[in-house]
Design a protein around this motif. Structure first.
Motif, mmCIF file in Angstrom:
data_model
loop_
_atom_site.group_PDB
_atom_site.id
_atom_site.type_symbol
_atom_site.label_atom_id
_atom_site.label_comp_id
_atom_site.label_asym_id
_atom_site.label_seq_id
_atom_site.Cartn_x
_atom_site.Cartn_y
_atom_site.Cartn_z
ATOM 1 N N LEU A 64 -40.981 71.227 102.266
ATOM 2 C CA LEU A 64 -41.237 72.291 102.794
ATOM 3 C C LEU A 64 -39.835 72.697 103.653
ATOM 4 N N ASN A 65 -39.024 71.633 103.914
ATOM 5 C CA ASN A 65 -37.660 71.995 104.600
ATOM 6 C C ASN A 65 -38.008 72.460 105.915
ATOM 7 N N THR A 66 -39.009 71.778 106.578
ATOM 8 C CA THR A 66 -39.570 72.064 107.927
ATOM 9 C C THR A 66 -38.910 71.405 108.985
ATOM 10 N N ASP A 67 -38.252 70.319 108.792
ATOM 11 C CA ASP A 67 -37.749 69.365 109.831
ATOM 12 C C ASP A 67 -36.211 69.335 109.847
ATOM 13 N N ASP A 68 -35.672 69.842 110.783
ATOM 14 C CA ASP A 68 -34.193 70.049 110.913
ATOM 15 C C ASP A 68 -33.446 68.623 110.840
ATOM 16 N N GLN A 69 -33.954 67.617 110.811
ATOM 17 C CA GLN A 69 -33.329 66.217 111.190
ATOM 18 C C GLN A 69 -33.351 65.598 109.986
ATOM 19 N N ILE A 70 -34.289 66.111 108.917
ATOM 20 C CA ILE A 70 -34.047 65.650 107.466
ATOM 21 C C ILE A 70 -33.231 66.828 106.562
ATOM 22 N N ALA A 71 -32.088 66.327 106.020
ATOM 23 C CA ALA A 71 -31.167 67.170 105.186
ATOM 24 C C ALA A 71 -31.947 67.322 103.947
ATOM 25 N N CYS A 72 -32.549 68.613 103.726
ATOM 26 C CA CYS A 72 -33.051 68.893 102.507
ATOM 27 C C CYS A 72 -32.587 70.221 102.123
ATOM 28 N N ASP A 73 -31.179 70.663 101.994
ATOM 29 C CA ASP A 73 -30.965 71.911 101.411
ATOM 30 C C ASP A 73 -31.358 72.366 100.221
ATOM 31 N N GLY A 74 -31.964 73.562 100.072
ATOM 32 C CA GLY A 74 -32.588 73.806 98.780
ATOM 33 C C GLY A 74 -34.001 73.866 98.611
ATOM 34 N N ALA A 75 -34.372 73.158 99.290
ATOM 35 C CA ALA A 75 -35.997 73.232 99.610
ATOM 36 C C ALA A 75 -36.535 74.250 100.532
ATOM 37 N N PRO A 76 -37.555 74.803 100.219
ATOM 38 C CA PRO A 76 -38.733 74.392 99.027
ATOM 39 C C PRO A 76 -38.219 75.219 97.827
ATOM 40 N N PHE A 77 -37.319 76.108 97.807
ATOM 41 C CA PHE A 77 -37.119 77.076 96.760
ATOM 42 C C PHE A 77 -36.638 76.113 95.412
ATOM 43 N N LEU A 78 -35.827 75.301 95.453
ATOM 44 C CA LEU A 78 -35.597 74.580 94.092
ATOM 45 C C LEU A 78 -36.827 73.693 93.583
ATOM 46 N N PRO A 79 -37.499 72.914 94.406
ATOM 47 C CA PRO A 79 -38.691 72.124 94.127
ATOM 48 C C PRO A 79 -39.505 72.912 93.502
#
Length: 340
Positions: free
Chosen positions: A241-256
């Motif tokens: 869901l890309n809701t945590d700024d401390q976890i680098a998940c650029d592109g989520a949630p759009f790509l998944p």
């Protein structure tokens, strides 16, 4: 009109097949550390969609109570095989260069032939066996292109391409078991084959169940202890869901999310193409998507800006594999079709 409809369906299926393969790799960029969570989210999506369609077909009288009462033990085995196949495939896909994924996945055909000979006692024509041999040769050439420094897979551990090939074996085993269910179901239903959404719905339900149940074992292979599993799932959801700024998940949630939607659309489109034409046309269509996918995945893409350099041996392997796929799907003679 029918020819135009089939041509339009072929074009749409090729486009969806290429997009599906590209998004498969792109979705694993933000979810690289959480492939099992993505596998779980994908399978639950399948369950929701397939059972919704199954319910509508049951209300329409297409699906009968007898179809729904078929033995579930085979669906349980399908669920285990597909759960392991999806989870291992996503783990390997997160570590492999993009162009390697579509070519290694074509080992599915080889495993399918082997399993159908062993368990369904099927026989194959000379051109199919030769095509299978070329597919094996193409995969070997592509994989061994990483044996020398500077080649395509030189910086990839050997376990990852092997795991992708193993994933194809598991999914091929599931597909053969599905074929057995259709054959056995036709006998049980007195000449009427089970509806495809009965098989897909129950298979996906058990797949979702076993992806969840196997999470402790699968995550342990990646060094995640059982006690850390709740945190892994929580972090996976946050990454998705890309809701945590401390976890680098650029592109989520759009790509998944886009991958899950396109993946389902592709499978429905492929099923529609089989219904409109034949399995042969569908096989040729997916074969056409392989080299296009390899080329697109070698280009600089969003969230994959560096692209991949295709070695000469990898291109040769892809060409040999495509030739094998085409040879395998050549039209059969009337005598060959009669003997199947």
């Amino acid at each position: 009109m029918a020819v135009r409809g089939i041509a339009a369906s072929v074009g749409a299926t090729v486009l969806l097949a290429v997009t599906n393969r590209v998004l498969y790799k792109l979705a694993l960029v933000p979810m690289k550390g959480y492939p099992f969570f993505l596998a779980q989210a994908t399978t639950f999506g399948y369950v929701a969609v397939y059972f919704s369609i199954l319910f509508l077909r049951y209300r329409a009288g297409i699906v009968t109570k007898e179809m729904l009462s078929l033995p579930k033990v085979h669906f349980v085995v399908i669920g285990v095989l597909e759960a392991l196949g999806v989870a291992s495939g996503m783990s390997a896909g997160a570590m492999l260069p993009g162009p390697a994924i579509p070519i290694l996945s074509q080992s599915f055909l080889v495993w399918q032939i082997i399993f159908s000979i062993l368990f369904l006692r099927k026989s194959y024509s000379l051109n199919q066996l030769l095509g299978c041999f070329l597919v094996i040769s193409g995969v070997i050439i592509a994989v061994t292109s990483g044996s020398d420094e500077g080649q395509f897979l030189s910086n990839v551990e050997f376990i990852w391409p092997m795991m992708m090939i193993g994933s194809s074996a598991l999914q091929a085993g599931a597909s053969i078991l599905k074929e057995f269910i259709f054959i056995d179901g036709e006998r049980r239903l007195k000449g009427k084959r089970p509806d495809i959404f009965v098989v897909n719905s129950f298979g996906s339900a058990f797949q979702a169940l076993f992806v969840f149940l196997l999470l402790p074992f699968l995550s342990n292979l990646k060094g995640i202890q059982f006690g850390d599993l709740p945190a892994y799932i929580n972090d996976g959801a946050s990454c998705f869901l890309n809701t945590d700024d401390q976890i680098a998940c650029d592109g989520a949630p759009f790509l998944p999310l886009l991958f899950i939607i396109v993946n389902m659309t592709f499978n429905i489109s492929l099923l529609n193409l089989v219904k409109m034409s034949s399995a042969l046309v569908a096989s040729l269509t997916t074969a056409l998507a392989v080299p296009i996918s390899i080329y697109v995945l070698s280009l600089p893409l969003p969230y994959m800006p560096h692209g991949s350099r295709l070695s000469t041996s990898f291109v040769l392997g892809a060409s040999v594999l495509l030739l094998g796929l085409i040879l395998y799907t050549l039209p059969k003679s009337a005598k060959q079709r009669k003997n199947e």
